[in-house]
Write an enzyme that holds these catalytic residues in place. Structure first.
Site, PDB file in Angstrom:
ATOM      1  N   ALA A  80       0.801  -1.220  -0.096  1.00 42.29           N
ATOM      2  CA  ALA A  80       0.036  -0.054  -0.216  1.00 42.29           C
ATOM      3  C   ALA A  80       0.993   1.377   0.144  1.00 42.29           C
ATOM      4  O   ALA A  80       1.938   1.378   0.482  1.00 42.29           O
ATOM      5  CB  ALA A  80      -0.981   0.054   1.226  1.00 42.29           C
ATOM      6  N   PRO A  81       0.406   2.536  -0.599  1.00 43.72           N
ATOM      7  CA  PRO A  81       0.818   3.523  -0.558  1.00 43.72           C
ATOM      8  C   PRO A  81       1.004   4.430   0.685  1.00 43.72           C
ATOM      9  O   PRO A  81       0.192   4.035   1.466  1.00 43.72           O
ATOM     10  CB  PRO A  81       0.402   4.321  -2.017  1.00 43.72           C
ATOM     11  CG  PRO A  81      -1.035   3.954  -1.569  1.00 43.72           C
ATOM     12  CD  PRO A  81      -0.890   2.561  -1.047  1.00 43.72           C
ATOM     13  N   TRP A  82       1.782   5.805   0.586  1.00 40.55           N
ATOM     14  CA  TRP A  82       1.509   6.539   1.658  1.00 40.55           C
ATOM     15  C   TRP A  82       0.557   7.842   1.397  1.00 40.55           C
ATOM     16  O   TRP A  82       0.376   8.416   2.397  1.00 40.55           O
ATOM     17  CB  TRP A  82       3.090   7.095   1.941  1.00 40.55           C
ATOM     18  CG  TRP A  82       3.499   7.691   0.829  1.00 40.55           C
ATOM     19  CD1 TRP A  82       4.626   7.122   0.240  1.00 40.55           C
ATOM     20  CD2 TRP A  82       3.436   9.150   0.204  1.00 40.55           C
ATOM     21  NE1 TRP A  82       5.166   8.077  -0.768  1.00 40.55           N
ATOM     22  CE2 TRP A  82       4.508   9.104  -0.906  1.00 40.55           C
ATOM     23  CE3 TRP A  82       2.592   9.985   0.226  1.00 40.55           C
ATOM     24  CZ2 TRP A  82       4.573  10.201  -1.834  1.00 40.55           C
ATOM     25  CZ3 TRP A  82       2.685  11.008  -0.696  1.00 40.55           C
ATOM     26  CH2 TRP A  82       3.742  10.873  -1.662  1.00 40.55           C
ATOM     27  N   LYS A 112       1.875  -4.940   3.226  1.00 41.33           N
ATOM     28  CA  LYS A 112       3.008  -3.791   3.729  1.00 41.33           C
ATOM     29  C   LYS A 112       2.740  -2.683   3.499  1.00 41.33           C
ATOM     30  O   LYS A 112       2.385  -1.951   2.383  1.00 41.33           O
ATOM     31  CB  LYS A 112       4.284  -4.439   2.951  1.00 41.33           C
ATOM     32  CG  LYS A 112       5.711  -3.607   3.592  1.00 41.33           C
ATOM     33  CD  LYS A 112       6.704  -3.497   2.696  1.00 41.33           C
ATOM     34  CE  LYS A 112       6.817  -2.516   1.529  1.00 41.33           C
ATOM     35  NZ  LYS A 112       7.161  -1.044   2.237  1.00 41.33           N
ATOM     36  N   PRO A 113       2.739  -1.742   4.557  1.00 36.85           N
ATOM     37  CA  PRO A 113       2.310  -0.434   4.415  1.00 36.85           C
ATOM     38  C   PRO A 113       3.681   0.531   3.967  1.00 36.85           C
ATOM     39  O   PRO A 113       4.643  -0.202   4.060  1.00 36.85           O
ATOM     40  CB  PRO A 113       1.852  -0.068   5.722  1.00 36.85           C
ATOM     41  CG  PRO A 113       2.850  -0.821   6.744  1.00 36.85           C
ATOM     42  CD  PRO A 113       2.822  -2.180   5.671  1.00 36.85           C
ATOM     43  N   SER A 172       4.273   4.103  -7.448  1.00 33.70           N
ATOM     44  CA  SER A 172       4.759   4.721  -8.646  1.00 33.70           C
ATOM     45  C   SER A 172       5.013   3.589  -9.747  1.00 33.70           C
ATOM     46  O   SER A 172       4.772   2.648  -9.658  1.00 33.70           O
ATOM     47  CB  SER A 172       6.118   5.049  -8.093  1.00 33.70           C
ATOM     48  OG  SER A 172       6.978   4.298  -8.247  1.00 33.70           O
ATOM     49  N   GLU A 230      -1.777  -0.496  -9.575  1.00 30.61           N
ATOM     50  CA  GLU A 230      -2.766   0.931  -9.560  1.00 30.61           C
ATOM     51  C   GLU A 230      -1.554   1.876  -9.280  1.00 30.61           C
ATOM     52  O   GLU A 230      -0.907   2.043  -8.352  1.00 30.61           O
ATOM     53  CB  GLU A 230      -3.603   1.024  -8.641  1.00 30.61           C
ATOM     54  CG  GLU A 230      -4.764   2.008  -8.808  1.00 30.61           C
ATOM     55  CD  GLU A 230      -4.295   3.553  -8.439  1.00 30.61           C
ATOM     56  OE1 GLU A 230      -3.803   4.099  -9.405  1.00 30.61           O
ATOM     57  OE2 GLU A 230      -4.281   3.847  -7.209  1.00 30.61           O
ATOM     58  N   CYS A 288      -3.462  10.082  -7.160  1.00 25.82           N
ATOM     59  CA  CYS A 288      -3.317   9.726  -8.779  1.00 25.82           C
ATOM     60  C   CYS A 288      -4.400  10.355  -9.745  1.00 25.82           C
ATOM     61  O   CYS A 288      -4.166  10.286 -10.728  1.00 25.82           O
ATOM     62  CB  CYS A 288      -3.273   8.054  -8.716  1.00 25.82           C
ATOM     63  SG  CYS A 288      -1.681   7.239  -7.897  1.00 25.82           S
ATOM     64  N   GLU A 307       4.065  13.093 -13.459  1.00 24.48           N
ATOM     65  CA  GLU A 307       3.236  13.165 -12.107  1.00 24.48           C
ATOM     66  C   GLU A 307       4.074  13.996 -11.167  1.00 24.48           C
ATOM     67  O   GLU A 307       5.285  13.886 -10.912  1.00 24.48           O
ATOM     68  CB  GLU A 307       2.724  12.015 -11.762  1.00 24.48           C
ATOM     69  CG  GLU A 307       1.741  11.886 -10.613  1.00 24.48           C
ATOM     70  CD  GLU A 307       1.398  10.399 -10.293  1.00 24.48           C
ATOM     71  OE1 GLU A 307       0.066  10.387  -9.778  1.00 24.48           O
ATOM     72  OE2 GLU A 307       2.228   9.740 -10.256  1.00 24.48           O
TER      73      GLU A 307
END
Length: 478
Positions: free
Chosen positions: A152-154, A178-179, A230, A251, A285, A381
């Site tokens: 997962a992302p931040w 995993k965070p 990313s 994603e 995003c 981005e």
């Protein structure tokens, strides 16, 4: 006087553990720039232990009935509501986001999404049985894929964790999640809550850095690797997963075009687009950060958008009237600042363009005009509170500019002309097209893109199906 740091731990096979070798990472509150906790820097031994636990738990969890899994997910949703203040507090410390907006805009959708997948658990249908060959009956089974390695992302640590684990568990899979190394606190708290509801080994959390994530994806146990992150990270995951033909769900980044035609209500469009561009410090995003405006209203639109930016506030979590908090980390602040520092001479900063304060990672709401299609800030981005504006002359050029990037996640069209809106929605090469709005999401509809924005869907029945495999069973009638 020294304040003792909070100690976060992995959650493996129903118990909290330090990293096997004792290594840790400092966790920083982005609103202050100060370390407030340590989390495990998990290595191969930790990944092995988590995968072993998930694999051991899988057969029993797989064989639970859909109604039993539904009950478990509904209990998780209820427990999240009961622990709402704790989850919000952890997320605010993780991210520096405004407390009120986290409570109103993130926790309720998360709970709703878990309940949606609880319902979806009971809709694992194949095609009806039939005789497609004389004397033979065929049926289609939908089954869980197995152990899922999830990263997962931040930017939305809690919500993206839900998007990962809820469909996976609903389908009968077990999870190793995993965070991000910068935002582990709320995910570790989720493990505490979920661990009291699911059998041990069904849901595991390991903390760490990109090497930890790489070890998860390369591990032989998972049948599926899922990441929100990313483009670079997604490409690495896809390459690693290809070595043993794992299923991959990606994603990745976005560069959403916001196409504003001349018949648009400028004031309303500016109000909605500025919120959709600056919310969460633009760290989304799907953020409305690449605006394309018809040349006949360009100057008026830019003027009003610059004023909206100047009126938008960033600040600490408990400050009043704040739309967004800090960027997530020092590297992200450096990245956003770098885009502005490298602007070409023909670009004009209409608002913002600078850091706010010297404590924490705050950046001013920024509007940049005068840009060309091949400019770096248009093509890449930024992932910050920066809205770029370009002008176009007609529908053809608007589509050319909108589709002329490597990302293809989300987009929006602003017009009162229904036929034009339908033409644009057909031709925009993005996984989502909003019309006269930008950024709303619902659990029932899919979220995911094309091109370098990745593949696979989050949310919806489509996202649920991504966590299943299809089996044909044929039986002789003789």
């Amino acid at each position: 006087m020294t304040t003792e740091l909070r100690r976060l731990r992995n959650y493996i096979n129903g118990e909290f553990r330090d990293a096997a070798d004792g290594r840790t990472i400092d966790v920083v509150n982005p609103a202050t720039g100060e370390v407030y906790a340590t989390s495990p820097l998990s290595g191969q031994a930790d990944v092995d232990a988590a995968m072993e636990a998930a694999a051991a738990a899988f057969p029993e969890w797989r064989d639970t009935t859909p109604s039993d899994r539904q009950k478990v997910l509904l209990k998780i949703a209820d427990a999240f509501e009961e622990r709402a203040e704790d989850l919000i507090a952890a997320e605010v410390e993780n991210t520096g986001k405004p407390h009120g907006l986290t409570a109103s805009e993130e926790l309720p959708p998360m709970v709703d999404q878990i309940r949606f997948f609880a319902g979806a658990a009971r809709l694992l249908e194949g095609r009806s049985a039939g005789e497609y060959m004389e004397g033979m009956t065929s049926i289609v089974r939908r089954e869980p894929v197995g152990v899922c390695a999830q990263v997962a992302p931040w930017n939305y640590p809690m919500m993206m964790a839900v998007w990962k684990f809820a469909p996976a568990l609903a389908a009968g899979n077990t999870v190793v999640l995993k965070p991000s190394d910068t935002t582990p606190a709320s995910t570790v708290l989720m493990a505490e809550i979920i661990g009291q509801i699911v059998p041990k080994g069904v849901f595991n959390v390991i903390c760490g850095d990109r090497d930890t994530g790489r070890a998860m994806v390369e591990h032989p146990t998972p049948a599926m690797a899922s990441i929100t992150g990313s483009v670079r990270a997604g490409m690495q995951v896809a390459e690693s997963a290809a070595k043993d033909v794992k299923r991959v769900h990606l994603e990745l980044g976005g560069k959403a075009p916001v196409v504003v035609f001349e018949d648009t209500d400028i004031a309303k469009a500016v109000e909605d687009i500025s919120v959709a561009g600056f919310f969460n410090a633009g760290q989304d995003c799907t953020a409305a950060t690449r605006v394309l405006v018809h040349e006949s209203i360009h100057d008026e639109f830019v003027s009003q958008l610059a004023k909206a930016a100047a009126d938008t506030k960033t600040g600490r979590p408990d400050d009043e009237d704040v739309l967004y908090g800090p960027l997530n980390n020092a590297n992200q602040l450096k990245q956003v600042s770098g885009f502005i520092d490298r602007l070409p001479a023909h670009a004009k900063v209409e608002a913002g363009g600078h850091r706010v304060g010297d404590k924490g990672y705050f950046y001013a709401p920024t509007v940049v005009s005068g840009l060309k299609q091949d400019d770096e800030i248009v093509q890449n981005e930024v992932f910050g509170p920066v809205i770029t504006v370009q002008s176009f002359s007609d529908e053809k050029q608007a589509l050319e500019y909108a589709n002329g990037v490597e990302y293809a996640l989300a987009s929006s069209v602003w017009t009162k002309d229904h036929a034009r809106a339908m033409r644009m929605s057909k031709s925009l090469d993005f996984g989502c097209v909003w019309i006269n709005t930008h950024i709303p999401l619902v659990a029932e509809m899919p979220h995911g893109g094309y091109k370098k924005s990745g593949y696979g869907k989050d949310l919806s029945a489509y996202g649920f199906e991504d966590y299943t495999r299809i089996k044909h069973v044929m039986t002789s009638l003789g």
